[in-house]
Design a protein around this motif. Sequence first.
Motif, PDB file in Angstrom:
ATOM      1  N   GLN A 121       5.168 105.792  70.584  1.00  0.00           N
ATOM      2  CA  GLN A 121       5.588 104.762  69.628  1.00  0.00           C
ATOM      3  C   GLN A 121       6.144 103.574  70.386  1.00  0.00           C
ATOM      4  OE1 GLN A 121       8.447 107.481  68.144  1.00  0.00           O
ATOM      5  NE2 GLN A 121      10.221 106.227  68.660  1.00  0.00           N
ATOM      6  N   PHE A 122       6.118 102.430  69.730  1.00  0.00           N
ATOM      7  CA  PHE A 122       6.841 101.248  70.180  1.00  0.00           C
ATOM      8  C   PHE A 122       8.143 101.178  69.375  1.00  0.00           C
ATOM      9  CE2 PHE A 122       2.426 100.219  71.026  1.00  0.00           C
ATOM     10  CZ  PHE A 122       2.461  99.572  72.254  1.00  0.00           C
ATOM     11  N   ALA A 183       9.467  96.479  54.999  1.00  0.00           N
ATOM     12  CA  ALA A 183       8.456  96.113  54.008  1.00  0.00           C
ATOM     13  C   ALA A 183       7.401  95.218  54.641  1.00  0.00           C
ATOM     14  CB  ALA A 183       9.118  95.423  52.819  1.00  0.00           C
ATOM     15  N   ARG A 184       7.835  94.307  55.500  1.00  0.00           N
ATOM     16  CA  ARG A 184       6.885  93.443  56.198  1.00  0.00           C
ATOM     17  C   ARG A 184       6.014  94.263  57.138  1.00  0.00           C
ATOM     18  NH1 ARG A 184       3.140  89.844  56.447  1.00  0.00           N
ATOM     19  NH2 ARG A 184       3.031  88.665  58.396  1.00  0.00           N
ATOM     20  N   ALA A 185       6.615  95.205  57.862  1.00  0.00           N
ATOM     21  CA  ALA A 185       5.850  96.043  58.788  1.00  0.00           C
ATOM     22  C   ALA A 185       4.776  96.836  58.058  1.00  0.00           C
ATOM     23  CB  ALA A 185       6.795  96.989  59.531  1.00  0.00           C
ATOM     24  N   ALA A 186       5.125  97.362  56.892  1.00  0.00           N
ATOM     25  CA  ALA A 186       4.164  98.173  56.140  1.00  0.00           C
ATOM     26  C   ALA A 186       2.968  97.358  55.675  1.00  0.00           C
ATOM     27  CB  ALA A 186       4.865  98.815  54.943  1.00  0.00           C
ATOM     28  N   ILE A 191      -0.358  98.188  62.160  1.00  0.00           N
ATOM     29  CA  ILE A 191       0.989  98.737  62.309  1.00  0.00           C
ATOM     30  C   ILE A 191       1.106 100.012  61.476  1.00  0.00           C
ATOM     31  CG2 ILE A 191       3.446  98.374  61.850  1.00  0.00           C
ATOM     32  CD1 ILE A 191       2.438  96.742  64.210  1.00  0.00           C
ATOM     33  N   LYS A 192       1.651 101.059  62.075  1.00  0.00           N
ATOM     34  CA  LYS A 192       1.918 102.315  61.376  1.00  0.00           C
ATOM     35  C   LYS A 192       3.381 102.683  61.563  1.00  0.00           C
ATOM     36  CE  LYS A 192       0.683 107.210  61.118  1.00  0.00           C
ATOM     37  NZ  LYS A 192      -0.136 108.307  61.716  1.00  0.00           N
ATOM     38  N   VAL A 193       4.155 102.622  60.501  1.00  0.00           N
ATOM     39  CA  VAL A 193       5.575 102.972  60.565  1.00  0.00           C
ATOM     40  C   VAL A 193       5.706 104.488  60.671  1.00  0.00           C
ATOM     41  CG1 VAL A 193       7.753 102.997  59.294  1.00  0.00           C
ATOM     42  CG2 VAL A 193       6.319 100.941  59.274  1.00  0.00           C
ATOM     43  N   GLY A 219      21.854 106.937  55.914  1.00  0.00           N
ATOM     44  CA  GLY A 219      21.714 106.176  54.679  1.00  0.00           C
ATOM     45  C   GLY A 219      20.478 105.298  54.677  1.00  0.00           C
ATOM     46  N   LEU A 220      20.173 104.711  55.839  1.00  0.00           N
ATOM     47  CA  LEU A 220      18.996 103.855  55.924  1.00  0.00           C
ATOM     48  C   LEU A 220      17.711 104.661  55.748  1.00  0.00           C
ATOM     49  CD1 LEU A 220      17.674 101.117  56.449  1.00  0.00           C
ATOM     50  CD2 LEU A 220      17.822 101.604  58.907  1.00  0.00           C
ATOM     51  N   VAL A 221      17.631 105.818  56.387  1.00  0.00           N
ATOM     52  CA  VAL A 221      16.438 106.657  56.245  1.00  0.00           C
ATOM     53  C   VAL A 221      16.217 107.015  54.777  1.00  0.00           C
ATOM     54  CG1 VAL A 221      15.488 108.957  56.736  1.00  0.00           C
ATOM     55  CG2 VAL A 221      16.490 107.595  58.582  1.00  0.00           C
ATOM     56  N   GLU A 222      17.268 107.381  54.091  1.00  0.00           N
ATOM     57  CA  GLU A 222      17.136 107.736  52.682  1.00  0.00           C
ATOM     58  C   GLU A 222      16.669 106.535  51.863  1.00  0.00           C
ATOM     59  OE1 GLU A 222      21.100 109.137  52.123  1.00  0.00           O
ATOM     60  OE2 GLU A 222      20.606 111.227  52.608  1.00  0.00           O
ATOM     61  N   ALA A 223      17.191 105.343  52.163  1.00  0.00           N
ATOM     62  CA  ALA A 223      16.777 104.143  51.435  1.00  0.00           C
ATOM     63  C   ALA A 223      15.317 103.791  51.725  1.00  0.00           C
ATOM     64  CB  ALA A 223      17.694 102.977  51.806  1.00  0.00           C
ATOM     65  N   LEU A 224      14.914 103.904  52.993  1.00  0.00           N
ATOM     66  CA  LEU A 224      13.532 103.574  53.351  1.00  0.00           C
ATOM     67  C   LEU A 224      12.551 104.548  52.710  1.00  0.00           C
ATOM     68  CD1 LEU A 224      13.993 102.693  57.141  1.00  0.00           C
ATOM     69  CD2 LEU A 224      13.513 101.099  55.278  1.00  0.00           C
ATOM     70  N   ARG A 225      12.902 105.797  52.656  1.00  0.00           N
ATOM     71  CA  ARG A 225      12.036 106.768  51.984  1.00  0.00           C
ATOM     72  C   ARG A 225      11.938 106.455  50.492  1.00  0.00           C
ATOM     73  NH1 ARG A 225      14.032 112.340  55.059  1.00  0.00           N
ATOM     74  NH2 ARG A 225      12.550 112.208  56.812  1.00  0.00           N
ATOM     75  N   ALA A 226      13.038 106.035  49.904  1.00  0.00           N
ATOM     76  CA  ALA A 226      13.010 105.648  48.496  1.00  0.00           C
ATOM     77  C   ALA A 226      12.121 104.433  48.279  1.00  0.00           C
ATOM     78  CB  ALA A 226      14.431 105.368  48.004  1.00  0.00           C
ATOM     79  N   ASP A 227      12.001 103.588  49.312  1.00  0.00           N
ATOM     80  CA  ASP A 227      11.119 102.417  49.244  1.00  0.00           C
ATOM     81  C   ASP A 227       9.656 102.775  49.460  1.00  0.00           C
ATOM     82  OD1 ASP A 227      13.335 100.823  48.810  1.00  0.00           O
ATOM     83  OD2 ASP A 227      13.483 100.131  50.892  1.00  0.00           O
ATOM     84  N   GLY A 228       9.375 104.029  49.790  1.00  0.00           N
ATOM     85  CA  GLY A 228       7.998 104.472  49.960  1.00  0.00           C
ATOM     86  C   GLY A 228       7.527 104.586  51.392  1.00  0.00           C
ATOM     87  N   HIS A 229       8.414 104.404  52.361  1.00  0.00           N
ATOM     88  CA  HIS A 229       8.027 104.499  53.763  1.00  0.00           C
ATOM     89  C   HIS A 229       8.051 105.961  54.231  1.00  0.00           C
ATOM     90  CE1 HIS A 229       8.275 100.149  54.230  1.00  0.00           C
ATOM     91  NE2 HIS A 229       9.464 100.188  53.658  1.00  0.00           N
ATOM     92  N   THR A 230       7.140 106.295  55.120  1.00  0.00           N
ATOM     93  CA  THR A 230       7.142 107.605  55.751  1.00  0.00           C
ATOM     94  C   THR A 230       8.010 107.533  56.997  1.00  0.00           C
ATOM     95  OG1 THR A 230       4.935 108.124  54.937  1.00  0.00           O
ATOM     96  CG2 THR A 230       5.725 109.397  56.828  1.00  0.00           C
TER      97      THR A 230
END
Length: 421
Positions: A121-122, A183-186, A191-193, A219-230
């Motif tokens: 990963q980068f 969100a921009r990265a996705a 790019i693969k988050v 807390g951030l991981v939980e928020a990002l997952r709620a946003d739909g990120h893996t």
Amino acid sequence: MDHFLYRDGHLCAEDVPMSDIAAAVGTPFYCYSAATLTRHFLLFKEALEPMPSLVCFAVKSNSNVAVLKLLGDLGAGMDVVSIGEYLRAKAAGVPGERIVFSGVGKTPQEMRMALEGGIRQFNVESEPELEALSAVASSMGVEAPITLRVNPDVDAKTHEKISTGRKEDKFGVPISRAREIYARAAALPGIKVVGVDMHIGSQLTDLAPFEAAYTKMRGLVEALRADGHTIDRLDLGGGLGIPYTRSNEAPPLPLDYGAMVKRVLGDLGCEIEIEPGRLISGNAGMLVTQVIYRKSAEEREFLIVDAAMNDLIRPAMYGAHHDIIPVIEAEAGVLPEPFDIVGPICESGDTFAKQRALPPMAPGDLVAFRSAGAYGAVMSSEYNSRPLIPEVMVQGDHFAVIRARPTYDEMIARDSIPAWL
């Protein structure tokens, strides 16, 4: 614990007397203990079990290919901050899927080379870097796996020059904007988050700043997952400190660190990546040097040694302390004397220690600087046209030179004189 001990009055690296190495390769030189490197890596690995994890050695702390080979063969990943470090890791046989690429200034050429050679990963540090990586990966028809390095704004309470997790530091993206940038990265092509990255600094001697930062990351991981990120990976950086003195006060052990990680993050379901460097290699190395002169001044005694600030820059750059001990142990009852221990470079900053207590020393005597395996040889230079010094690795009762001292002719031959001169 390390494997540098006195035996019959002689300082040994594992089973090899330091004086034997000095006779063979000359002084000054760096010496690393394979047994200590192995033990320190395995302590980290075992501390995180049974969590899914990868211990990525911070190559910036010691980039000798032999050191990387030893650790890579034990299963270590590598944390690199330049394509040169990446190529060293590959030369040591570490596969690309165990290499993470950190650093604030990755160039498009470096990105391309890492994508061509394989990369785990980068760890992306900024929005401009994210855009550049997207352009490179898209032009190659591949996806670049990324985490974003998030700056949690936690003060690690460490040295100003090695603190990296405050909002005024140059590293990472602000945690307040992390969801927006993810969100921009996705949305970007190529790019693969895959996760989240953080690192708050080096030589931490307290677990509290780590826990504060890791709680924010949870807390951030939980928020990002709620946003739909893996979010499958959580890279926690490195930074756990080592004891630079033989005092009774010691930084937390890897076992304590691992227990805290499990308590704070163990139920997130993320693979944990950590990037220790200093704690693996620091106390696995010594710098051995010889006294050239003993000089008496009006108010103090100087030991002028043949190592200098170009060989070990930490005392001059950070005001860092290294325990300094004689290679031949003092006899019982010999009273120590205070010495200023200095090198031959023409700067007052070429001072390793002031008023340090040592047994009486004379020209030709050998002394060793403890805890020199990290940020020692890797930060050395040829200032004052002093050749880089040898690095030696010991295993059991034998040793090998793993970086030779160049000759003066080899050093000078790298320069060239233009035809018009």
